[in-house]
Write a protein that holds these residues in place. Structure first.
Motif, PDB file in Angstrom:
ATOM      1  N   UNK A  36      19.675 -11.977  10.437  1.00  0.00           N
ATOM      2  CA  UNK A  36      19.166 -10.944  11.594  1.00  0.00           C
ATOM      3  C   UNK A  36      19.358 -11.613  12.919  1.00  0.00           C
ATOM      4  N   UNK A  37      19.762 -10.800  13.753  1.00  0.00           N
ATOM      5  CA  UNK A  37      19.726 -11.364  15.311  1.00  0.00           C
ATOM      6  C   UNK A  37      19.227 -10.191  16.036  1.00  0.00           C
ATOM      7  N   UNK A  38      18.372 -10.612  17.112  1.00  0.00           N
ATOM      8  CA  UNK A  38      17.734  -9.659  17.468  1.00  0.00           C
ATOM      9  C   UNK A  38      17.473 -10.055  18.993  1.00  0.00           C
ATOM     10  N   UNK A  39      17.579  -9.213  20.299  1.00  0.00           N
ATOM     11  CA  UNK A  39      17.226  -9.576  21.606  1.00  0.00           C
ATOM     12  C   UNK A  39      15.675  -9.494  21.915  1.00  0.00           C
ATOM     13  N   UNK A  40      15.001 -10.458  22.030  1.00  0.00           N
ATOM     14  CA  UNK A  40      13.410 -10.323  22.349  1.00  0.00           C
ATOM     15  C   UNK A  40      13.386  -9.681  23.363  1.00  0.00           C
ATOM     16  N   UNK A 158      10.263  -9.637   8.074  1.00  0.00           N
ATOM     17  CA  UNK A 158       9.982 -11.028   8.134  1.00  0.00           C
ATOM     18  C   UNK A 158      10.091 -12.115   9.056  1.00  0.00           C
ATOM     19  N   UNK A 159      11.252 -11.876   9.837  1.00  0.00           N
ATOM     20  CA  UNK A 159      11.579 -12.997  10.935  1.00  0.00           C
ATOM     21  C   UNK A 159      10.813 -12.650  12.238  1.00  0.00           C
ATOM     22  N   UNK A 160      10.350 -11.408  12.186  1.00  0.00           N
ATOM     23  CA  UNK A 160       9.458 -11.140  13.356  1.00  0.00           C
ATOM     24  C   UNK A 160       7.821 -11.416  13.257  1.00  0.00           C
TER      25      UNK A 160
END
Length: 402
Positions: A36-40, A158-160
């Motif tokens: 998972x990739x996500x711009x914070x 889960x990654x957040x």
């Protein structure tokens, strides 16, 4: 390993309205991983006008991963402000290097942070969810991955979580980045105005119950879309005639920063100059329908349209569609009724233009084009959907406590 070829060997389906049919999906192997990739703080970045940069980084993470594992093909989906990719264990070390490079690139070139996480598929199943994948192939030269089972949604949550064990350490992202990982990333097209009045980014997540299955709910939604907007030809967000190459320095900067992010300022300026030249070359080739041994430029724009991910499914329906405010209001009224009946949650965001970001391996067939609306389409629609879901969860919690 045979498991590595799981996605490449997957049977295909060709009609989009079959995306929720369970028979098209196969279980992803237990020894694979969800990346998972996500711009914070993407919402804040979008509100500052950085929606192009947010989109670019979401696509750049896919490009870096796919380049790192060539020639292996794996399933992925672009979500506007990030991406989800499923990979076998054999390439995990290479994927981590690609993620490190993407995080570093975001920080150094755009002053943005990317959250990256890797969740074992086995852990998703241990927590009671699943992840299955299908291969949608609407054209002979273009295929998209579709996901169901709510495994991607669980991996994202889960990654957040605070101190998540699945997060990739940001400290590791300072070393070993290679600009070659971003070969094929392109962001050269002007924003695409709607043929009607607006483009809409639409998200719908079905909530099946004893009476309605997910497939039935999504079929109701597709019928509502067709009733309000017409068929796919009517609501398709782009046509070849709408496409034009950008000459805007600020627009081209994003590609230059990603393709030249690790080679120095002089090389970036050289790359920008090259892009300016390529615009004239590209316009000449397409206008004059030049055929080379590698590419038929007369049909390139049509193939670009064909290879665009404007409708997809990753535990929820994602679409970018073109229409007007009256059509959007009519659809929103129907979605609201379905939401109030407890059958779904949704998010919808309208904008005057669409934004296209590209992954190009060759200009003949092997190119993929990721679509979103301007002004943060999918990310802003997701904000609305999550708000509805939170309200629903709070309501259920209150009922359970009484």
């Amino acid at each position: 390993m045979q498991n590595d070829l799981f996605y490449q060997n997957l049977p295909e389906f060709i009609l989009f309205n079959e995306f929720a049919e369970a028979n098209h999906y196969q279980t992803i192997p237990d020894d694979w991983f969800i990346v998972i990739t996500d711009v914070i703080n993407s919402t804040a970045a979008i509100e500052q006008g950085k929606y192009r940069q947010v989109n670019a980084l979401g696509v750049a993470s896919i490009v870096a991963i796919m380049n790192s594992i060539k020639p292996l093909k794996v399933p992925y989906v672009f979500g506007g402000d990030g991406a989800s990719v499923c990979v076998p264990s054999s390439v995990l070390a290479k994927v981590k290097q690609a993620l490190h490079a993407t995080v570093r690139l975001a920080k150094e070139q755009f002053s943005l942070q990317i959250r990256t996480g890797i969740v074992p598929v086995a852990d998703i199943r241990a927590k009671g969810k699943d992840i299955r994948v299908a291969k949608f192939k609407p054209k002979s030269h273009f295929a998209q991955a579709m996901f169901d089972g709510n495994g991607l949604s669980l991996a994202d949550s889960l990654i957040k979580q605070a101190d998540s064990p699945y997060l990739l350490s940001l400290e590791q992202a300072e070393n070993g980045a290679e600009h070659s990982l971003f070969e094929g990333f392109e962001c050269r097209w002007n924003e695409i105005p709607s043929r009607s009045k607006e483009h809409v980014a639409l998200l719908v997540h079905a909530l099946p119950d004893a009476q309605f299955s997910s497939d039935q709910i999504y079929q109701i939604v597709l019928m509502a879309i067709n009733g309000c907007y017409g068929d796919e030809l009517a609501y398709h967000p782009i046509t070849p005639e709408q496409m034009s190459l950008s000459s805007n320095f600020a627009d081209l900067q994003n590609e230059a920063k990603i393709r030249g992010g690790f080679v120095g300022q002089l090389e970036k300026y050289k790359y920008l100059a090259k892009l300016k030249l390529l615009r004239h070359v590209g316009n000449y080739l397409m206008k004059n329908k030049v055929k080379t041994d590698a590419t038929d430029w007369g049909v390139y724009k049509q193939r670009l349209v064909d290879n665009t991910d404007f409708q997809k499914f990753d535990d929820m329906l994602r679409m970018v569609i073109s229409g007007n405010a009256e059509q959007r209001n009519a659809l929103q009224n129907q979605l609201k009724q379905l939401q109030q009946s407890g059958l779904l949650v949704y998010g919808i965001h309208a904008a005057p233009s669409a934004l296209i970001t590209c992954m190009v391996n060759d200009y003949n067939h092997d190119h993929v084009h990721f679509l979103d609306t301007t002004q943060g389409g999918y990310a802003m629609a997701a904000k609305q959907l999550k708000s509805q879901l939170a309200a629903l969860n709070a309501e259920q919690l209150a009922l359970n406590s009484n």
